[in-house]
Scaffold this motif. Structure first.
Motif, short mmCIF file in Angstrom:
data_model
loop_
_atom_site.label_atom_id
_atom_site.label_comp_id
_atom_site.label_asym_id
_atom_site.label_seq_id
_atom_site.Cartn_x
_atom_site.Cartn_y
_atom_site.Cartn_z
N ILE A 184 0.84 -1.21 0.00
CA ILE A 184 0.00 0.00 0.00
C ILE A 184 0.88 1.25 0.00
O ILE A 184 0.62 2.22 -0.74
CB ILE A 184 -0.93 0.00 1.23
CG1 ILE A 184 -1.97 -1.12 1.12
CG2 ILE A 184 -1.63 1.35 1.39
CD1 ILE A 184 -2.78 -1.34 2.39
N MET A 188 1.08 4.26 -2.82
CA MET A 188 0.79 5.64 -2.42
C MET A 188 1.99 6.55 -2.65
O MET A 188 1.84 7.71 -3.02
CB MET A 188 0.37 5.67 -0.95
CG MET A 188 -0.97 5.00 -0.67
SD MET A 188 -1.42 4.97 1.09
CE MET A 188 -1.57 6.72 1.45
N ALA A 434 -1.42 9.16 6.36
CA ALA A 434 -2.31 8.59 5.33
C ALA A 434 -2.11 7.09 5.21
O ALA A 434 -3.09 6.32 5.12
CB ALA A 434 -2.06 9.28 3.99
N VAL A 438 -5.05 4.41 6.04
CA VAL A 438 -5.50 3.48 4.99
C VAL A 438 -5.27 2.04 5.43
O VAL A 438 -6.12 1.17 5.22
CB VAL A 438 -4.76 3.77 3.67
CG1 VAL A 438 -5.03 2.68 2.65
CG2 VAL A 438 -5.18 5.12 3.10
N SER A 439 -4.14 1.78 6.06
CA SER A 439 -3.84 0.42 6.53
C SER A 439 -4.83 -0.03 7.59
O SER A 439 -5.25 -1.19 7.62
CB SER A 439 -2.41 0.35 7.08
OG SER A 439 -1.46 0.68 6.09
#
Length: 448
Positions: A184, A188, A434, A438-439
């Motif tokens: 991820i 990103m 972020a 998100v994680s």
């Protein structure tokens, strides 16, 4: 008392460096010494702190001095020009593509988890390209450091290894669960590189337009983005390089040096000293030319070396005096009881700013066990605490003045620690938060 003095030392030094009101050598030396004296330590104890800090950075400092001169000579003879030419042809001088390529190259180079070797490979190779395109060296540092931070989630990386040791966990198990977070993060980061690349492209274009309006565009170095990119891409402009035979010998020398560094056959300082001697003999047979090249690059090398030795004073005093451990424990103790169930999330979100206040050792050997013991009593799992603290902090590994290898990267890039923090702090912190959010949202990191 130690916590307050330690916080004052760090806040004063960091603020003055960011504002450019004090040189790194002065700030890293005098401010911690004054703090230690106020804390009641004797000159003898402060001397012991300095010697301990000096032993921790000596190898980096000596290696940096010889490495800067060595790579300076490699730049002088045009070794990296073919690589720059190829890169510009592949990207057609596209600043956005160069920014994306930077994070990918840094990720590949940092698979060994060693910050020094990654800086030694990426900065000398990419800095001339950034200069040719008029890009900021601080963007180069931002992208490389962020990519290295993501790769530091590997089991042989410092944060994961320290976390495993502090909480008696399996580092491979920690990394295995963090693989989705790494994936991820890299996706990103590529997106962030695109956005930063677009911003940098506009900045270069505005600067070039201002130079044109002022009648100074000509051959000005900073306005070379589209001109040099287009010229190199079409093959109409090729920088001068050494003879082809010497170029291959120099390239082989660089690969041998990197191989020896990775294999740890000889100490890095000795490796670069030998490489420097070989580079001088290969490219400058005359003794007078050899000494002239050493003088040409010696100023930058010794100037950066002086900063490293001053950092030894700062690191030694802050760590050996107990200021960092005291600061870590007292910071957690100040939180209200209602925040205890969310303590790991708070520490995760504040992980990057804390990197400016605590060393990596203090963060994982002092702060993490304290957070884990408090959070688990509130029903939060040990793994949830560990993953949250790692992900929140790891991105900022290479923005902290406590990180010795960062000083190597700054020296190779000819950059200033204060400007690096000022340029990179908010983009890296926003990115770090972020990634953490998100994680958590996708379940890659458990909430509790």
């Amino acid at each position: 008392m130690l916590s307050l003095i330690g916080l004052a030392v760090i806040a004063c030094m960091t603020t003055l460096l960011i504002l450019g009101r004090i040189s790194p050598v002065v700030g890293l030396t005098l401010i911690p010494i004054v703090g230690a004296l106020i804390a009641g330590f004797t000159p003898g104890e402060i001397s012991d702190f300095f010697e301990t800090g000096l032993s921790s950075v000596m190898d980096v400092a000596v290696m940096l001095i010889f490495a800067i001169i060595f790579f300076g000579i490699m730049n002088d003879v045009g070794l990296f020009n073919p690589l720059i030419t190829l890169t510009v042809r592949l990207t057609r001088g596209n600043i956005v593509a160069v920014a994306v390529g930077t994070v990918l190259l840094a990720a590949v180079c940092h698979l060994d988890g060693a910050g020094a070797s990654t800086f030694l490979i990426t900065i000398p190779a990419l800095l001339p390209l950034y200069q040719r395109l008029g890009m900021s060296p601080y963007l180069l540092l931002l992208l490389v450091c962020t990519s290295m931070g993501i790769l530091n989630m590997l089991p042989w990386g410092g944060p994961v290894g320290r976390s495993a040791a502090a909480l008696d966990l399996d580092p491979v198990g920690i990394w295995r669960d963090l693989i989705p977070v790494q994936a991820i993060s890299m996706v990103m980061l590529v997106g962030m590189a695109v956005l930063l690349g677009i911003r940098e492209k506009h900045r270069v274009e505005r600067r070039q337009a201002a130079l044109v309006a002022a009648g100074e565009a000509g051959d000005h170095h900073a306005g070379a983005s589209s001109e040099n990119g287009a010229g190199w891409a079409s093959g109409t402009e090729e920088p001068a390089t050494a003879s082809r035979a010497k170029m291959w010998v120099n390239a082989a020398l660089v690969f041998v040096v990197m191989g020896l560094l990775v294999a740890e056959v000889v100490p890095p300082a000795l490796c670069f000293l030998i490489a420097l001697c070989a580079a001088l003999m290969i490219n400058y047979p005359k003794v007078s030319d050899q000494m002239e090249r050493i003088r040409a690059h010696g100023g930058a090398a010794l100037g950066t070396g002086a900063i490293i030795f001053a950092a030894a004073c700062f690191l030694g005093i802050m760590q050996e005096s107990g200021m960092l451990e005291s600061l870590a424990s007292d910071s957690v103790g100040l939180l209200p009881e209602s925040a205890v169930p969310y303590l790991h999330l708070i520490v995760g979100i504040l992980g990057l700013p804390l990197e400016l206040v605590l060393s990596t050792d203090a963060h994982y050997f002092a702060l993490l066990p304290l957070v884990e013991s408090i959070a688990t009593e509130a029903g939060v799992g040990t793994l949830a605490v560990t993953y949250t603290v790692i992900v929140g902090n790891v991105i900022g590994t290479y923005i902290s003045p406590f990180n010795a290898s960062l000083w190597l990267g700054l020296g190779l890039a000819g950059a200033d620690i204060g400007k690096h923090i000022r340029y990179s702090f908010f983009p890296m912190w926003i990115f770090s938060v972020a990634v953490l959010l998100v994680s958590l949202a996708v379940g890659a990191i458990p909430w509790s």
